[in-house]
Design an enzyme around this catalytic site. Structure first.
Site, PDB file in Angstrom:
ATOM      1  N   GLY A  26      75.157  71.113  99.928  1.00  0.00           N
ATOM      2  CA  GLY A  26      73.818  70.702  99.702  1.00  0.00           C
ATOM      3  C   GLY A  26      73.793  69.495  98.963  1.00  0.00           C
ATOM      4  O   GLY A  26      72.881  68.763  98.642  1.00  0.00           O
ATOM      5  N   ASP A  27      75.258  69.121  98.624  1.00  0.00           N
ATOM      6  CA  ASP A  27      75.428  67.555  98.012  1.00  0.00           C
ATOM      7  C   ASP A  27      76.598  67.099  98.327  1.00  0.00           C
ATOM      8  O   ASP A  27      77.082  67.092  99.569  1.00  0.00           O
ATOM      9  CB  ASP A  27      75.331  68.055  96.072  1.00  0.00           C
ATOM     10  CG  ASP A  27      74.831  66.568  95.571  1.00  0.00           C
ATOM     11  OD1 ASP A  27      75.203  65.621  95.696  1.00  0.00           O
ATOM     12  OD2 ASP A  27      73.643  66.937  94.783  1.00  0.00           O
ATOM     13  N   ASP A  28      77.303  66.247  97.507  1.00  0.00           N
ATOM     14  CA  ASP A  28      78.669  65.714  97.671  1.00  0.00           C
ATOM     15  C   ASP A  28      79.489  66.697  98.181  1.00  0.00           C
ATOM     16  O   ASP A  28      79.875  67.704  97.573  1.00  0.00           O
ATOM     17  CB  ASP A  28      79.186  65.068  96.595  1.00  0.00           C
ATOM     18  CG  ASP A  28      78.503  63.612  96.112  1.00  0.00           C
ATOM     19  OD1 ASP A  28      78.041  62.995  97.033  1.00  0.00           O
ATOM     20  OD2 ASP A  28      77.979  63.556  94.981  1.00  0.00           O
ATOM     21  N   SER A  69      77.222  66.496 104.519  1.00  0.00           N
ATOM     22  CA  SER A  69      76.279  66.280 103.403  1.00  0.00           C
ATOM     23  C   SER A  69      75.099  65.705 103.927  1.00  0.00           C
ATOM     24  O   SER A  69      75.209  64.382 103.976  1.00  0.00           O
ATOM     25  CB  SER A  69      76.999  65.616 102.312  1.00  0.00           C
ATOM     26  OG  SER A  69      76.002  65.614 101.485  1.00  0.00           O
TER      27      SER A  69
END
Length: 490
Positions: free
Chosen positions: A280-282, A313
């Site tokens: 859910g991010d990098d 991502s």
């Protein structure tokens, strides 16, 4: 005169051909009927046998793979009273096991198939944590069981909240020779409760990572799955000689805030390879401290090789550098990377107040598949721990190479946003061909960037860059490296 028998014998009636043909046909049909009946019976028997074999196969499960003995001393977690039912809390069992391994000077802890619920626990030096196939270490999702720790010294702040931070589910400090591996067993942080509380502002402290190893060396993490971390998933902090390979890291692509996959932070001599990350991010974020705290701590991230990865991502980027990079980031190679169905491919992000540098970075053989913005360098990422940062602490960004960039379905292939105070220097593009979905102007966007294009690339580069032929001879020099051609609306 009546005929004698001999004469009768020599003068009998000739056979009727029609009768012989009828007889032969009748015999042939009988034979075919027999053969067909026999064949049909054999087919029925074969089918029954196949069904029996299939049912047997469904009932039969392969025996579990034997756990290799990787240390002289080896224990099973069940030897210490742990129960893998997903309900029993096994924290004390993990603590007793690690203590015993510490007393022995090292050893191996095997986590067998089952669901082993636990609060955070620490590792020790010369230890192997082995997760068997279908073994799952489950983190308790109640923050009351998670210990509080001081802020990281290079952050001076809990990253999300002032003051202390929650520790990680699996933690280690000042260690040597630590291995976390297995037959693709899992470590599951059960992060959903954490994410919901974070969004509702119900947490008083920064969420903890799933696995965090600090001030350690000779670390290997391989052949496991890391899932649903409360915060960053795998966080080596101020470590050296770290190898991460053949791991799968998973979190929901949305509504799982800050679930970075791997964050090497002030680390040197790191290899990350042969892995799949969807978070859910990098996917990967290389860091080295935050503003004045990172500058004072002064530990760079350097000599990092990232290769043979597939990353997704939808919120950030496949591989990022920063934005916390105040201790410096250098000598990074990213090769054979595929970023698919994502918001950004690769990104460097920083801002005034960070200080430090990002230099000597090479991206090679990147594939961008259905990515909104392929390559991003951003210099106005204004997130600060407090008001004590120095706005005159300006980072240096230089010597960035992009070689062999491929892709399809990319909206903006390149967006390099330097500024007058933080120009981007010595950027090179070579061998680039990216299929785009946006046909208008400003698909290769630049601002305050100096560098070159070697040979022909697609799409055409911005006017800020010098053009060279394949032999390295100057064809056209840019008249201005300060041209601003950025459109964030696309």
């Amino acid at each position: 005169m009546p005929e004698t028998p001999s004469r009768i014998h020599h003068h009998h009636r000739k056979p009727d051909p029609n009768r012989w043909i009828a007889f032969l046909l009748s015999s042939h049909q009988t034979l075919l009927t027999v053969l067909w009946t026999l064949g049909f019976a054999l087919i029925i028997l074969w089918q029954r046998s196949a069904v029996d074999r299939l049912l047997l196969l469904r009932r039969w499960t392969p025996p579990p793979r034997p756990i290799p003995r990787l240390r002289t001393v080896a224990f099973n977690i069940s030897d210490f009273g742990a129960v893998g039912d997903g309900v029993t809390v096994n924290t004390e069992a993990f603590e007793r096991a690690v203590l015993e391994i510490r007393k022995r000077g090292g050893g191996q802890l095997n986590v067998l198939p089952g669901y082993w619920l636990t609060a955070p626990f620490n590792l020790t030096s010369h230890m192997t944590l082995f997760l068997a196939e279908n073994a799952v270490i489950l983190g308790i999702d109640d923050e009351k069981y998670w210990p509080l720790m001081p802020p990281l010294p290079s952050y001076g702040y809990g990253r999300e909240c002032p003051g202390p931070r929650y520790g990680s589910l699996i933690h280690g400090q000042n260690l040597k020779d630590v291995v976390i591996t297995g037959h693709n067993g899992s470590i599951n942080g059960q992060g959903k409760t954490w994410w919901e509380k974070y969004r509702k502002k119900l947490l008083n402290h920064t969420r903890g990572p799933l696995v965090q190893i600090m001030w350690s060396r000779d670390i290997e993490i391989s052949h496991i799955t890391l899932r649903d971390s409360p915060f960053w998933t795998l966080h080596p902090y101020d470590c050296s000689n770290v190898t991460i390979r053949n791991v799968t890291i998973l979190a929901p692509l949305s509504e799982a805030p800050n679930t970075d996959g791997i964050d090497p932070d002030s680390c040197e001599n790191v290899v990350i390879e042969d892995s799949y990350i969807s978070v859910g991010d990098d996917g990967i974020a290389i860091k080295s401290g935050w503003d004045q705290y990172g500058i004072a701590y002064g530990r760079p991230s350097a000599n990092i090789l990232i290769r043979n990865l597939v990353v997704r991502s939808m919120v950030s980027a496949g591989v990022s550098i920063g934005s916390e990079m105040s201790g410096g980031v250098s000598n990074i190679t990213v090769e054979n990377l595929r970023v698919r169905n994502s918001r950004r491919g690769v990104r460097i992000k920083t801002s005034p107040g960070r200080g430090g540098y990002v230099r000597d970075i090479t991206y090679k053989n990147l594939t961008l598949d259905n990515v909104r913005v392929g390559i991003v360098i951003k210099t106005d990422y204004n997130e600060h721990p407090d008001e004590g940062f120095d706005p005159k602490a300006l980072p240096i960004i230089e010597n960035i190479n992009f070689i062999g960039i491929r892709g399809q379905g990319v909206r903006i292939p390149v967006r390099i946003y330097g500024s007058q105070e933080i120009p981007v220097r010595n950027v090179t593009f070579r061998d680039m061909s990216v299929g785009i979905t946006y046909k208008k102007k400003r698909i290769f966007q630049c601002s305050f960037v100096q560098g070159r294009v070697i040979g022909s690339i697609f799409p055409s580069a911005c006017e800020n860059l010098d053009l060279y032929d394949e032999q390295g001879r100057l064809v056209k020099q840019s008249t201005s490296h300060n041209i601003t051609d950025i459109d964030y609306e696309i």
